[in-house]
Write an enzyme that holds these catalytic residues in place. Structure first.
Site, PDB file in Angstrom:
ATOM      1  N   ASP A 176       0.801  -1.225   0.000  1.00 28.18           N
ATOM      2  CA  ASP A 176       0.000   0.000   0.000  1.00 28.18           C
ATOM      3  C   ASP A 176       0.832   1.273   0.000  1.00 28.18           C
ATOM      4  OD1 ASP A 176       0.827  -0.447   2.620  1.00 28.18           O
ATOM      5  OD2 ASP A 176      -1.172  -0.337   3.495  1.00 28.18           O
ATOM      6  N   ASP A 188       3.220   0.852  13.113  1.00 29.79           N
ATOM      7  CA  ASP A 188       2.449  -0.399  13.093  1.00 29.79           C
ATOM      8  C   ASP A 188       3.077  -1.570  13.837  1.00 29.79           C
ATOM      9  OD1 ASP A 188       0.500   0.870  11.597  1.00 29.79           O
ATOM     10  OD2 ASP A 188       1.261   0.126   9.706  1.00 29.79           O
TER      11      ASP A 188
END
Length: 883
Positions: free
Chosen positions: A76, A486
């Site tokens: 992404d 993350d």
């Protein structure tokens, strides 16, 4: 847990060996124009990743259906990758994307041409709102991603937008491979190219641009964007070679009108009659042999959400719809997305429950076209469960997250956000699927049908996708500490090996800042985002183990943190609260006076009582351990908060500050008086980061590194004379999009630099010694063997032996091809080619070669292999024996 990530510079928020030749990216051009030429690197560097192996969301995996072993993955925010079958690893393809085009590191679609496997296409662009200032593009390659040309589109694409796991939006016509389709977001509809991706035009006859948005009321434009046209599938049974495929299916983000078909090669379109409503069709996969179009539905666009879902089979001849869902609708709490057909056994189909976050994702398999299903795991007596598979994460042990969950949850998880799922079209035993943190797979898949356990392992080596928010390289202990989005961050004791675990005790979802005490590097502090608990942690063993601190009242996020030079004091500027200081490792906190909330904080690296801050164009100084700050009288600094600054190790009061914006002061500044005055460094057009490394041989001043624009050229720069002169150390093939978060040199290795990227992990560079540190006698032997040939290409293996008496600490092998051969990909080394001349350097982990020892690498190349192998090879400029 996977979070949406946005460039720090945009919102003010917060082996992977580079094997093979570095790809080249041509300038934007609608036709095959020559590549733009920029200034060459002033110093030659070898670039690698500090290995993490994964770390981010892989929403798409595409196998080529014409050539075994050829596959691509899209991420992404971190570019695209090609699978290297000989080494079972991935090679990055979009590292040439530069600073000004950083959005083109987000990939929303990828298409591999099965008629001509050398061709591959990528639809790129990260955000469709104003976070990404540039439009999207379609990139095209005729050499499997080794080099690219691109066509900029008249609209944006969203590789990191909601719905990015749906697809593939980009597809090549299997019968006429000059024809491609692209599904666009934001109401732009369906687009087509008839000249192999060079030019694009809107398919005006396509009736529905979509209407679904995750949150129509989102003022930022992120969740409110129309997710648009989301996949294209060809029915190869309806065409002949050289003519466009007659029947094409297209999926649209519209819960009432999700699937359309053309039976006249895209001239006219109709909504498929009788289709289910109330859901979005995430995927449409066609089994042309049996005439089945399989569709995976969810009630939302993903990748995080989804509460209900169905699987359907559409009979392309009769128009019959059949609900083939493996569970009743009332029993679903997830949507379906991952969807694949076994091309060797087309009645075998698999699907994922992509949004089943707890207790785990689910994978379903049918061998009778969806009439009956089995699942990857099931409950025996709740909460106990039985798995068909065995998870082996020994190659990436951090995937357990250091967790000890209670049943039915397990660690490591089978996955989450599992929107990419593919069975190798040439090997029914191999399956790969993407998750929010890695690519998993198995080469024993058909064991599933025999009720025999099969092993799932990470298939992710070389695919490095993390957003790096901060870096530190202490003078002792681990050479690298990283703060990552993350997955928290890592302590690398060996850059060539995957660490056993991320920072734990506590785990932060994202670490926003970290620091160590300059004179006591065992003392380390980090801050970050966390769902519950303190946002700060301390270590007394160089980051090996951690203890949580406490939060001042009101803290909502990590912010920035600084450790005093001796480790006795800490200053923290968290989100949600003002600047605070502590002298007891966070057991208690006191508010700091004289400095605004939200300031960036750093420490002096010599004077333990001195800390610094910056916000809104003002520099602040504390000389009492962070208790009180005073605003500096310095003027002319950047007015905004897009600033990074650091104090120089070993010298009290010396500071380097980088940052700014194009509509105001933007550059690099230097202070030698504790920030009371700053002098702008001449010749630096723009600078965004600054860091320090070991001084050059014969020099006393630390080496400076910056991500900057100097003499009009963006790059990573080094100065060995306190900023008087700069050399660019990266090149056009190694740019990694946006590199504005952090940079640091290594205080123990001259020339080594660690660069933070937004999606390509931590890359580090070392000066490439042409001599390679080899035995001056040049005692070496080379065995060169062509192992396979095809059409206009071949594969070769090379074994290099140290026949001298001293070990090599790095090597560099050169030769010249006899004909027009050109290397396409290379494993177990890094190569460069100019004309016929080839240079291959070690890959880091294989640089050490003992006397009598050997090292091997292999490559594929275009052009028929010459009748005679290369006549001569040399190491460090000295000829090798050839056998």
């Amino acid at each position: 847990m996977r979070r949406t990530r946005v460039l720090t510079a945009v919102l003010a928020l917060a082996a992977g060996l580079l094997a093979g030749g570095p790809p080249a990216l041509a300038a934007d051009a609608p036709d095959p124009a020559p590549a733009a030429v920029s200034k060459p690197a002033a110093d030659t560097y070898t670039w690698r990743n500090a290995r993490i192996d994964g770390g981010g969301f892989v929403p798409g995996i595409v196998f080529n259906r014409g050539e075994p072993g050829l596959a691509y993955a899209r991420t992404d925010i971190g570019g695209a990758y090609r699978w290297q079958e000989p080494t079972k690893s991935w090679i990055p393809l979009l590292d040439p994307v530069g600073w000004d085009d950083w959005g083109h590191t987000g990939v929303v679609g990828i298409a591999s041409d099965s008629a001509d496997p050398d061709r591959v296409y990528a639809a790129v662009g990260t955000y469709t709102n104003d976070w990404d200032p540039g439009n999207g593009a379609v990139m095209r390659s005729a050499d499997r991603g080794t080099s690219w040309r691109k066509t900029v589109l008249p609209f944006k694409l969203g590789g990191n937008m909601p719905g990015r796991g749906m697809g593939e939006r980009l597809a090549v016509d299997p019968h006429d491979n000059d024809v491609l389709y692209l599904g666009a977001p934001s109401g732009h509809g369906l687009w087509r190219s008839t000249d192999a991706g060079v030019t694009w035009s809107k398919v005006t006859s396509f009736p529905n641009p979509g209407n679904y948005a995750e949150d129509p009321d989102d003022a930022s434009g992120y969740a409110s964007d129309n997710q648009g046209v989301v996949w294209v599938t060809f029915d190869e049974s309806t065409g002949t070679a050289g003519s466009p495929t007659r029947t094409v299916y297209v999926g649209v983000a519209d819960k009432e009108n999700a699937v359309y078909r053309s039976t006249d090669a895209g001239a006219t379109w109709e909504r498929l009659a009788g289709q289910p409503t109330g859901y979005l069709a995430h995927k449409g996969v066609l089994d042309a042999e049996n005439g089945h179009l399989y569709l995976a539905y969810s009630d939302t666009g993903g990748p995080y959400d989804g509460g209900k879902g169905r699987l359907y089979r559409y009979a392309t001849v009769t128009g019959t719809w059949t609900d083939i869902s493996p569970v009743a609708e009332a029993d679903t709490y997830f949507g379906f997305s991952g969807l694949t057909v076994d091309r060797q056994n087309p009645g075998t189909v698999m699907a994922t429950a992509y949004s089943s976050w707890w207790p785990d994702t689910q994978i379903f398999r049918s061998t009778d076209s969806g009439a009956t299903w089995t699942q990857a795991w099931r409950y025996t007596s709740y909460p106990q469960r039985e798995n068909r598979y065995v998870m082996d994460v020994s190659s990436s042990p951090w995937l357990t997250w250091g967790a000890t969950p209670s049943p039915p949850e397990q660690t490591p998880k089978l996955g989450w956000m599992t929107e990419a799922l593919e069975i190798d079209p040439f090997d029914p035993d191999r399956m790969m699927y993407g998750t929010g943190a890695t690519v998993y797979g198995t080469e024993e898949l058909t064991n599933w049908d025999d009720d025999t356990p099969f092993t799932i392992r990470p298939m992710v080596r070389g695919l490095e996708e993390t957003a790096v928010l901060d870096l530190a390289s202490p003078p002792s202990g681990a050479p690298l500490l990283s703060a990552l989005g993350d997955i928290g961050g890592f302590r690398h004791t060996d850059l060539t090996k995957v660490p056993s675990m991320m920072f734990t005790g506590p785990n932060f979802t994202s670490t926003t800042s970290l620091d160590f005490a300059e004179s006591d590097p065992d003392t380390v502090v980090r801050v970050g985002q966390v769902d519950a608990g303190p946002h700060i942690a301390f270590s007394t063993d160089n980051g090996a183990t951690w203890s949580p601190g406490t939060d001042p009242s009101g803290v909502s996020g990590g912010g920035t943190v600084a450790a005093s030079a001796d480790g006795g004091r800490f200053v923290w500027s968290p989100e949600g609260a003002g600047v605070h200081h502590t002298g007891d490792s966070g057991a208690s906190w006191s508010a700091s006076g004289g400095i605004p909330a939200g300031a960036i904080v750093e420490s002096d690296r010599k004077d333990p009582d001195t800390f610094y801050g910056f916000t809104s164009g003002r520099f602040y100084v504390s000389r009492d351990g962070g208790a009180t700050f005073e605003a500096s009288p310095a003027t002319g600094l950047p007015a905004g908060d897009s600033v990074r600054f650091k104090a120089l190790p070993g010298t009290a009061g010396e500071i380097w500050l980088a940052g700014g914006t194009t509509d105001g002061p933007y550059g690099l500044w230097h202070s030698t008086d504790f920030g009371q005055t700053f002098t702008e460094v001449p010749g630096v057009d723009e600078a965004d980061t600054v860091g320090f490394g070991k001084a050059a041989p014969g020099a006393s001043y630390p080496t400076l590194f910056t991500s900057a624009r100097i003499d009009g050229v963006r790059g990573i720069y080094r100065s060995t004379d306190a900023g008087a002169n700069w050399v660019r150390v990266n090149d056009d093939a190694h740019q990694w999009g946006w590199t504005g978060a952090a940079i640091t040199g290594d205080p123990r290795v001259f020339g080594r630099v660690y660069v933070a990227t937004n999606g390509r992990g931590v890359v580090y560079g070392d000066p490439a010694d042409p001599g390679g540190g080899t035995d001056p006698s040049g005692a070496c032997e080379v065995a060169y063997r062509v192992t396979n040939t095809w059409g206009d290409g071949f594969q070769a293996d090379v074994r290099l032996t140290n026949t001298g008496t001293t070990p090599w600490d790095g090597w560099s092998l050169t030769w010249s091809f006899a004909g027009g051969e050109r290397i396409a990909q290379l494993w177990n080394g890094a190569h460069a080619q100019s004309g016929r001349a080839v240079t291959v350097r070690d890959a880091g982990w294989n640089g050490r070669v003992a006397p009598g020892g050997s090292v091997s690498f292999g490559f594929t190349a275009s052009g028929a292999p010459a009748d005679a192998r290369p006549a001569a090879f040399a190491v460090g400029g000295k000829d090798c024996a050839v056998r």
